[in-house]
Scaffold this motif. Structure first.
Motif, PDB file in Angstrom:
ATOM      1  N   ASN A  48       4.470  11.568  -6.576  1.00 54.36           N
ATOM      2  CA  ASN A  48       4.785  11.616  -5.150  1.00 54.36           C
ATOM      3  C   ASN A  48       5.048  10.246  -4.550  1.00 54.36           C
ATOM      4  O   ASN A  48       5.939  10.094  -3.722  1.00 54.36           O
ATOM      5  N   GLY A  52       8.530   9.334  -2.868  1.00 54.80           N
ATOM      6  CA  GLY A  52       8.538   9.005  -1.431  1.00 54.80           C
ATOM      7  C   GLY A  52       9.230   7.678  -1.193  1.00 54.80           C
ATOM      8  O   GLY A  52      10.045   7.539  -0.272  1.00 54.80           O
ATOM      9  N   SER A  56      12.789   7.177   0.850  1.00 56.72           N
ATOM     10  CA  SER A  56      12.741   6.323   2.035  1.00 56.72           C
ATOM     11  C   SER A  56      13.671   5.116   1.867  1.00 56.72           C
ATOM     12  O   SER A  56      14.450   4.781   2.761  1.00 56.72           O
ATOM     13  N   ASN A  57      13.603   4.482   0.707  1.00 60.67           N
ATOM     14  CA  ASN A  57      14.420   3.287   0.471  1.00 60.67           C
ATOM     15  C   ASN A  57      15.904   3.591   0.533  1.00 60.67           C
ATOM     16  O   ASN A  57      16.690   2.790   1.035  1.00 60.67           O
ATOM     17  N   GLU A  59      17.352   5.862   2.291  1.00 54.02           N
ATOM     18  CA  GLU A  59      17.729   6.042   3.698  1.00 54.02           C
ATOM     19  C   GLU A  59      17.849   4.675   4.384  1.00 54.02           C
ATOM     20  O   GLU A  59      18.827   4.396   5.077  1.00 54.02           O
ATOM     21  N   VAL A  60      16.841   3.836   4.164  1.00 53.90           N
ATOM     22  CA  VAL A  60      16.854   2.511   4.791  1.00 53.90           C
ATOM     23  C   VAL A  60      18.043   1.698   4.274  1.00 53.90           C
ATOM     24  O   VAL A  60      18.736   1.031   5.044  1.00 53.90           O
ATOM     25  N   LEU A  96      13.873  -3.542  -1.726  1.00 56.91           N
ATOM     26  CA  LEU A  96      13.849  -2.088  -1.893  1.00 56.91           C
ATOM     27  C   LEU A  96      14.460  -1.678  -3.231  1.00 56.91           C
ATOM     28  O   LEU A  96      13.976  -0.751  -3.890  1.00 56.91           O
TER      29      LEU A  96
ATOM     30  N   SER B  21       8.145   0.283   1.177  1.00 59.62           N
ATOM     31  CA  SER B  21       9.142   1.228   1.700  1.00 59.62           C
ATOM     32  C   SER B  21       8.909   1.531   3.169  1.00 59.62           C
ATOM     33  O   SER B  21       9.846   1.485   3.977  1.00 59.62           O
ATOM     34  N   ILE B  22       7.670   1.823   3.531  1.00 58.69           N
ATOM     35  CA  ILE B  22       7.402   2.189   4.928  1.00 58.69           C
ATOM     36  C   ILE B  22       7.601   0.975   5.837  1.00 58.69           C
ATOM     37  O   ILE B  22       8.164   1.085   6.930  1.00 58.69           O
ATOM     38  N   TYR B  25      11.263   0.429   6.429  1.00 60.93           N
ATOM     39  CA  TYR B  25      11.813   1.435   7.356  1.00 60.93           C
ATOM     40  C   TYR B  25      11.405   1.132   8.797  1.00 60.93           C
ATOM     41  O   TYR B  25      12.239   1.099   9.707  1.00 60.93           O
ATOM     42  N   PRO B 110       5.746  13.483  -0.917  1.00 59.92           N
ATOM     43  CA  PRO B 110       6.602  12.414  -0.411  1.00 59.92           C
ATOM     44  C   PRO B 110       6.916  12.629   1.074  1.00 59.92           C
ATOM     45  O   PRO B 110       7.182  13.755   1.481  1.00 59.92           O
ATOM     46  N   TRP B 111       6.869  11.560   1.835  1.00 61.12           N
ATOM     47  CA  TRP B 111       6.988  11.667   3.272  1.00 61.12           C
ATOM     48  C   TRP B 111       8.442  11.667   3.710  1.00 61.12           C
ATOM     49  O   TRP B 111       9.334  11.259   2.976  1.00 61.12           O
ATOM     50  N   ASN B 113      10.852  10.049   6.501  1.00 59.56           N
ATOM     51  CA  ASN B 113      10.834   8.892   7.409  1.00 59.56           C
ATOM     52  C   ASN B 113      10.873   9.294   8.888  1.00 59.56           C
ATOM     53  O   ASN B 113      10.120   8.770   9.701  1.00 59.56           O
ATOM     54  N   ALA B 114      11.801  10.225   9.208  1.00 60.00           N
ATOM     55  CA  ALA B 114      11.971  10.606  10.611  1.00 60.00           C
ATOM     56  C   ALA B 114      10.675  11.229  11.142  1.00 60.00           C
ATOM     57  O   ALA B 114      10.230  10.932  12.258  1.00 60.00           O
TER      58      ALA B 114
END
Lengths: 282, 159
Positions: A48, A52, A56-57, A59-60, A96, B21-22, B25, B110-111, B113-114
């Motif tokens: 996970n 995750g 996320s990466n 998208e960023v 990233l 990552s967080i 973002y 997994p999260w 982002n939005a």
């Protein structure tokens, strides 16, 4: 008939009643899935995080790249050097991309390990590096326990051994899961493997030592009995050690034994011949 | 007042990759100050150093679980909103978290982002409202005290 190895190892030489053989195959298969199932939460947790991160990466990265493009275009039109913000974005994207690489490697590693244990077709005697089997089993078990248990691996230079890799892996996984379950709270599992010096025929010895609660003296004689377990329903099947002994002794002509001290821990030992000198069925 | 400063988010996860990552973002999308820690003990020390708006923590970590960390955070800064971001998805830990540490939100890995940003924004608003309320109550208390004092003096002047 009682001396026959599990049917999955017996191949064409087995004289078992086909129905019993089939049942044994199913039992061994079911047990393998139980052993894997005990590790599922750890594996899911382990996968996970990298997933995750990658999602996320990604998208960023897409947003940052489009913003970067605009800033660089604007700078070019104005005949200026790239703005600091654009340089910062490049740095972010580089970090990233590095995380993504690690994350993908982690997922691939876990999936590769899972494949080793879920392979059903590999039932033949093969030459393998025992160290690889140990490392794979340890990696999978580490997913489940690494936050509370330190897993140490001391694997010496080992000769390739002739074995049923699938079955041997199953035994190693079982012993490692048992070791993890024996430790309440934090502790350590130490795995050692080396060639036995002066042994004739050549053999290797693997030990799995835990710092768990140990086995009470009155329970020790029953540890390898089928159906015997001290674990709660849903945790122990009472089949793991019985089956492990069968797989080591009957399928591989090896030995399995243990030493234990209440309150200090248990060590399981496996001794395996480097070459199989007899047919698996005895 | 704390409202004028950029919101401070405390991120805790034993995996550096999750923090990277967080953080990337949130840095791209917001002006928030991000304090990220892989060691729960370091995160707890941060809570002693100044107001935090939101604590976002993983559940399974070595030595200290996310729940233990949030329980400590609740003691140190009760108004700071508490968010659990966990890959260890079981209802039992979610229920325990909500009951024991007054969780603001429970998110699973997994999260998304939005969704994470939405939760963090809501949490910041809640924290700031609570802090604002606490300040107003304090002001009211002070005004009430002054009024009482004035009343006492007035009574004394007439007696």
């Amino acid at each position: 008939m009682a001396d026959q190895p599990p049917a999955i190892t017996s191949g064409a030489s087995s004289s078992l009643d086909p129905e019993i053989r089939q049942l044994r195959e199913k039992l061994a298969e079911a047990y393998r899935l139980v052993a894997l199932g005990q590790l599922v939460t750890g594996v899911v947790h382990e996968i996970n995080n990298p997933i995750g991160s990658i999602v996320s990466n990604n998208e960023v990265s897409l947003r940052a790249l489009s913003s970067l493009r605009q800033k660089l275009d604007a700078a070019r039109l104005a005949g200026e050097a790239p703005p600091q913000k654009a340089i910062d974005l490049v740095d972010t994207l580089l970090s990233l991309a590095a995380v993504d690489k690690i994350a993908c490697e982690r997922i691939s590693g876990i999936v590769r390990t899972l494949k080793t244990f879920s392979r059903v077709e590999e039932r033949d005697l093969r030459l393998v590096r025992a160290g690889d089997l140990l490392r794979d089993a340890a990696k999978l078990v580490d997913c489940q326990y690494r936050r509370r248990i330190e897993l140490q691996l001391f694997v010496a230079e080992l000769p390739e051994i002739e074995c049923y890799p699938q079955l041997l892996s199953q035994v190693l996984l079982n012993l490692l899961v048992n070791a993890g379950q024996a430790i309440e709270g934090e502790g350590r599992i130490t795995v050692r493997a080396a060639q036995v010096i002066g042994s004739e025929p050549a053999a290797i010895e693997i030990s799995i030592e835990d710092t768990g609660k140990g086995i009470a003296p009155e329970l020790r004689p029953r540890i390898f009995e089928a159906g015997f377990t001290t674990k709660p329903i849903g945790v122990g099947t009472g089949l793991g050690l019985a089956l492990s002994r069968k797989l080591i002794e009957e399928s591989h002509g090896g030995r399995i034994w243990f030493t234990s001290e209440v309150g200090r821990g248990t060590t399981f030992y496996i001794r395996l011949p480097v070459r199989q000198t007899r047919p698996p069925a005895t | 007042m704390s409202e004028t400063k950029a919101p401070r988010i405390l991120l805790v996860d034993d995996e550096e990759m999750v923090l990277t990552s967080i953080r990337a973002y949130l840095s791209l999308e917001t002006e928030y100050e991000i304090l990220a820690h892989t060691q729960p003990e370091d995160a707890l020390r941060r809570l002693d150093e100044g107001p935090i708006d939101v604590v976002v923590t993983d559940y399974l970590m070595p030595r200290v679980t996310g729940l233990q960390l949030l329980a400590e955070a609740k003691k140190k800064q009760p108004e700071a909103a508490r968010v659990l971001l966990t890959g260890h998805a079981d209802k039992q830990s979610a229920i325990q978290a909500i009951n024991d540490v007054g969780l603001y939100q429970y998110l699973e890995k997994p999260w998304d982002n939005a969704q994470l940003l939405l939760v963090i924004n809501g949490a910041i608003e809640r924290t700031r409202l609570l802090r604002g309320l606490a300040e107003k109550v304090e002001e009211l208390d002070a005004a009430h005290g002054q009024l009482k004092e004035a009343q006492r003096r007035l009574i004394r002047a007439f007696l």
